[in-house]
Design an enzyme around this catalytic site. Structure first.
Site, PDB file in Angstrom:
ATOM      1  N   ASN A   1     -10.368  -0.481   0.540  1.00 55.59           N
ATOM      2  CA  ASN A   1      -8.906  -0.407   0.529  1.00 55.59           C
ATOM      3  C   ASN A   1      -8.410  -0.991  -0.802  1.00 55.59           C
ATOM      4  O   ASN A   1      -8.521  -2.195  -1.025  1.00 55.59           O
ATOM      5  CB  ASN A   1      -8.365  -1.199   1.718  1.00 55.59           C
ATOM      6  CG  ASN A   1      -6.852  -1.194   1.796  1.00 55.59           C
ATOM      7  OD1 ASN A   1      -6.169  -0.892   0.824  1.00 55.59           O
ATOM      8  ND2 ASN A   1      -6.329  -1.546   2.963  1.00 55.59           N
TER       9      ASN A   1
ATOM     10  N   HIS B   1      -3.082   6.785   2.673  1.00 55.60           N
ATOM     11  CA  HIS B   1      -3.595   5.524   2.134  1.00 55.60           C
ATOM     12  C   HIS B   1      -4.942   5.241   2.801  1.00 55.60           C
ATOM     13  O   HIS B   1      -5.078   5.337   4.027  1.00 55.60           O
ATOM     14  CB  HIS B   1      -2.592   4.404   2.425  1.00 55.60           C
ATOM     15  CG  HIS B   1      -3.167   3.035   2.237  1.00 55.60           C
ATOM     16  ND1 HIS B   1      -3.861   2.683   1.109  1.00 55.60           N
ATOM     17  CD2 HIS B   1      -3.182   1.941   3.058  1.00 55.60           C
ATOM     18  CE1 HIS B   1      -4.271   1.425   1.227  1.00 55.60           C
ATOM     19  NE2 HIS B   1      -3.861   0.953   2.399  1.00 55.60           N
TER      20      HIS B   1
ATOM     21  N   CYS C   1       0.816  -1.225   0.000  1.00 59.66           N
ATOM     22  CA  CYS C   1       0.000   0.000   0.000  1.00 59.66           C
ATOM     23  C   CYS C   1       0.849   1.274   0.000  1.00 59.66           C
ATOM     24  O   CYS C   1       0.321   2.370  -0.173  1.00 59.66           O
ATOM     25  CB  CYS C   1      -0.937  -0.002   1.193  1.00 59.66           C
ATOM     26  SG  CYS C   1      -1.858  -1.543   1.337  1.00 59.66           S
TER      27      CYS C   1
HETATM   28  O1  UT7 Z   1      -3.798  -1.648   3.540  1.00 61.40           O
HETATM   29  C1  UT7 Z   1      -3.084  -2.307   4.529  1.00 61.40           C
HETATM   30  C2  UT7 Z   1      -3.265  -1.628   5.805  1.00 61.40           C
HETATM   31  N1  UT7 Z   1      -4.357  -2.234   6.526  1.00 61.40           N
HETATM   32  C3  UT7 Z   1      -4.898  -1.630   7.570  1.00 61.40           C
HETATM   33  O2  UT7 Z   1      -4.549  -0.520   7.869  1.00 61.40           O
HETATM   34  C4  UT7 Z   1      -5.919  -2.353   8.395  1.00 61.40           C
HETATM   35  C5  UT7 Z   1      -5.811  -1.922   9.830  1.00 61.40           C
HETATM   36  N2  UT7 Z   1      -6.764  -2.562  10.691  1.00 61.40           N
HETATM   37  C6  UT7 Z   1      -8.091  -2.237  10.693  1.00 61.40           C
HETATM   38  O3  UT7 Z   1      -8.544  -1.404   9.936  1.00 61.40           O
HETATM   39  C7  UT7 Z   1      -8.974  -2.891  11.741  1.00 61.40           C
HETATM   40  O4  UT7 Z   1      -8.161  -3.575  12.668  1.00 61.40           O
HETATM   41  C8  UT7 Z   1     -10.017  -3.865  11.142  1.00 61.40           C
HETATM   42  C9  UT7 Z   1     -11.049  -3.084  10.343  1.00 61.40           C
HETATM   43  C10 UT7 Z   1      -9.333  -4.883  10.261  1.00 61.40           C
HETATM   44  C11 UT7 Z   1     -10.750  -4.586  12.278  1.00 61.40           C
HETATM   45  O5  UT7 Z   1     -11.408  -3.634  13.106  1.00 61.40           O
HETATM   46  P1  UT7 Z   1     -11.323  -3.761  14.700  1.00 61.40           P
HETATM   47  O6  UT7 Z   1     -12.133  -2.664  15.241  1.00 61.40           O
HETATM   48  O7  UT7 Z   1      -9.868  -3.827  15.039  1.00 61.40           O
HETATM   49  O8  UT7 Z   1     -12.082  -5.109  14.968  1.00 61.40           O
HETATM   50  P2  UT7 Z   1     -11.518  -6.463  15.613  1.00 61.40           P
HETATM   51  O9  UT7 Z   1     -10.655  -7.189  14.636  1.00 61.40           O
HETATM   52  O10 UT7 Z   1     -10.931  -6.162  16.955  1.00 61.40           O
HETATM   53  O11 UT7 Z   1     -12.863  -7.302  15.807  1.00 61.40           O
HETATM   54  C12 UT7 Z   1     -13.901  -6.871  16.701  1.00 61.40           C
HETATM   55  C13 UT7 Z   1     -15.067  -7.794  16.582  1.00 61.40           C
HETATM   56  C14 UT7 Z   1     -14.692  -9.285  16.722  1.00 61.40           C
HETATM   57  O12 UT7 Z   1     -15.733  -9.928  17.416  1.00 61.40           O
HETATM   58  P3  UT7 Z   1     -15.611 -10.245  18.961  1.00 61.40           P
HETATM   59  O13 UT7 Z   1     -14.383 -11.112  19.111  1.00 61.40           O
HETATM   60  O14 UT7 Z   1     -15.467  -8.914  19.658  1.00 61.40           O
HETATM   61  O15 UT7 Z   1     -16.887 -10.937  19.272  1.00 61.40           O
HETATM   62  C15 UT7 Z   1     -14.673  -9.777  15.303  1.00 61.40           C
HETATM   63  O16 UT7 Z   1     -14.945 -11.140  15.193  1.00 61.40           O
HETATM   64  O17 UT7 Z   1     -15.683  -7.673  15.306  1.00 61.40           O
HETATM   65  C16 UT7 Z   1     -15.798  -8.972  14.699  1.00 61.40           C
HETATM   66  N3  UT7 Z   1     -15.682  -8.815  13.261  1.00 61.40           N
HETATM   67  C17 UT7 Z   1     -16.715  -8.596  12.434  1.00 61.40           C
HETATM   68  N4  UT7 Z   1     -18.041  -8.496  12.678  1.00 61.40           N
HETATM   69  C18 UT7 Z   1     -18.856  -8.270  11.623  1.00 61.40           C
HETATM   70  C19 UT7 Z   1     -14.534  -8.824  12.511  1.00 61.40           C
HETATM   71  N5  UT7 Z   1     -14.836  -8.609  11.221  1.00 61.40           N
HETATM   72  C20 UT7 Z   1     -16.178  -8.473  11.153  1.00 61.40           C
HETATM   73  C21 UT7 Z   1     -17.088  -8.224  10.093  1.00 61.40           C
HETATM   74  N6  UT7 Z   1     -18.400  -8.125  10.372  1.00 61.40           N
HETATM   75  N7  UT7 Z   1     -16.673  -8.066   8.815  1.00 61.40           N
END
Ligand code: UT7
Length: 313
Positions: free
Chosen positions: A264, A235, A109
């Site tokens: 993204n 980005h 990216c």
């Molecule tokens: O281009 C490369 C650079 N990439 C990035 O910059 C990505 C950086 N990271 C992020 O943007 C975020 O970490 C994510 C968007 C990937 C994830 O967001 P988050 O707020 O960190 O969520 P999380 O991974 O901590 O998950 C929270 C909850 C989990 O459930 P529990 O364990 O709290 O019950 C996940 O299972 O959200 C759940 N979850 C979802 N729920 C519905 C994860 N993905 C989804 C989904 N829909 N798509």
């Protein structure tokens, strides 16, 4: 930057569309990421076709002939072939001269800005006036559609820029990498499937640290402050990352976002944002844009871009 272009594929996929194939919903995706829709390649489209189309528009927008291009750099992790590079096929498709440097780079990216820096160096070492730099991806073919934590994030697209060498000023950049596997796509020969795997929380923490530090490093090299900057383009990985950094840098109104429209798109996201700003009449001749990319590697790249685009038609 004297010309800009873009290409989007034909298939628009909303959050509601994804909720029909994976356990997710519009509220989670839009609140946690800012994404509302993204585009996937349709039949007959690919990373290469998008990259070539975006490059063609950028050259036309720069009002130069393809024979004038002195260097071609394509940033991608999803080109149609491992070899030949997308850049070589783009060169042939657009009738660009043979005796110039032409190559792809893999800086994920951060690739578009790494490519911009590489093009600047190439023009100095090999000579020449105009460089074509393109970022483009077909990430939809690298997605595990059963992994809801990554498959809702990414989209396909390409953005391109033509740069004209300016001997009165040096390109100010801040490039780096912190080797690690927090974002990975395994290669041919690996027992694992070739899909994007990401430790989202680790990358989030990396991003909110590296964006402000890279922006400040570029400002320092250019001997400028945020007051001298017209726009900041990060980005587009997550609207929450951008909002956090905008607050930290103290000028939130200068940070542009269009992640809601495309998701993204990795190496394409910065030129896609610049393109939309140009079409919306926000990007004007003589403006200074501070841009920063970050991602797989973990790489990062900050750069100061001087805008010399004509009036939007
Ligand atoms: O281009 C490369 C650079 N990439 C990035 O910059 C990505 C950086 N990271 C992020 O943007 C975020 O970490 C994510 C968007 C990937 C994830 O967001 P988050 O707020 O960190 O969520 P999380 O991974 O901590 O998950 C929270 C909850 C989990 O459930 P529990 O364990 O709290 O019950 C996940 O299972 O959200 C759940 N979850 C979802 N729920 C519905 C994860 N993905 C989804 C989904 N829909 N798509």
């Amino acid at each position: 930057m004297i010309g800009i272009g873009r290409a989007l594929p034909g298939r628009c996929v909303t959050n509601d569309d994804l909720s029909k194939i994976v356990d997710t919903n519009d509220a989670w995706i839009s609140e946690r990421t800012g994404i509302r829709r993204r585009y996937y390649c349709a039949e007959g489209e690919s990373a290469n076709s998008l990259i070539i189309a975006a490059a063609r528009e950028a050259i036309g927008n720069a009002h130069i002939q393809p024979e004038k291009i002195d260097c071609v750099i394509v940033a991608t992790v999803s080109g149609d072939y491992v070899t030949p590079s997308v850049a070589c096929l783009l060169q042939a498709a657009l009738g660009i001269r043979e005796n110039i440097p032409v190559m792809d780079i893999n800086a994920a990216c951060a690739g578009f800005l790494y490519g911009t820096a590489a093009a600047s160096g190439m023009l100095q070492v090999c000579g020449g006036r105009y460089a074509l730099v393109v970022g483009g991806e077909q990430l939809s073919r690298l997605m595990d559609m059963t992994d809801r934590s990554t498959c809702v994030l990414f989209g396909d697209g390409a953005g391109a820029a033509v740069y004209e060498r300016d001997d009165t000023t040096n390109l100010c950049v801040d490039l780096g990498s912190r080797g690690g596997l927090d974002i990975q796509i395994q290669g041919a020969g690996s027992p694992e499937p070739s899909v994007i795997q990401m430790n989202g929380n680790a990358v989030f923490r990396f991003a909110v640290g590296v964006i402000p530090s890279s922006l400040n490093a570029v400002l320092e090299k250019a001997n400028l402050t945020m007051e001298d900057i017209d726009w900041v383009v990060c980005h587009q990985a997550n609207a929450r990352i951008i909002d956090h950094c905008a607050k930290k840098m103290g000028a939130p109104e200068k940070f542009y976002k269009n992640i809601d429209r495309y998701g993204n798109t990795s190496a394409a996201s910065i030129p896609l944002a610049l393109y939309d700003m140009y079409r919306e009449g926000l990007l004007k001749d003589g403006q200074k844009v501070l841009a920063v990319g970050f991602g797989g590697g973990l790489t990062w790249a900050g750069a100061l871009l001087n805008i010399h685009l004509g009036v939007t038609e």
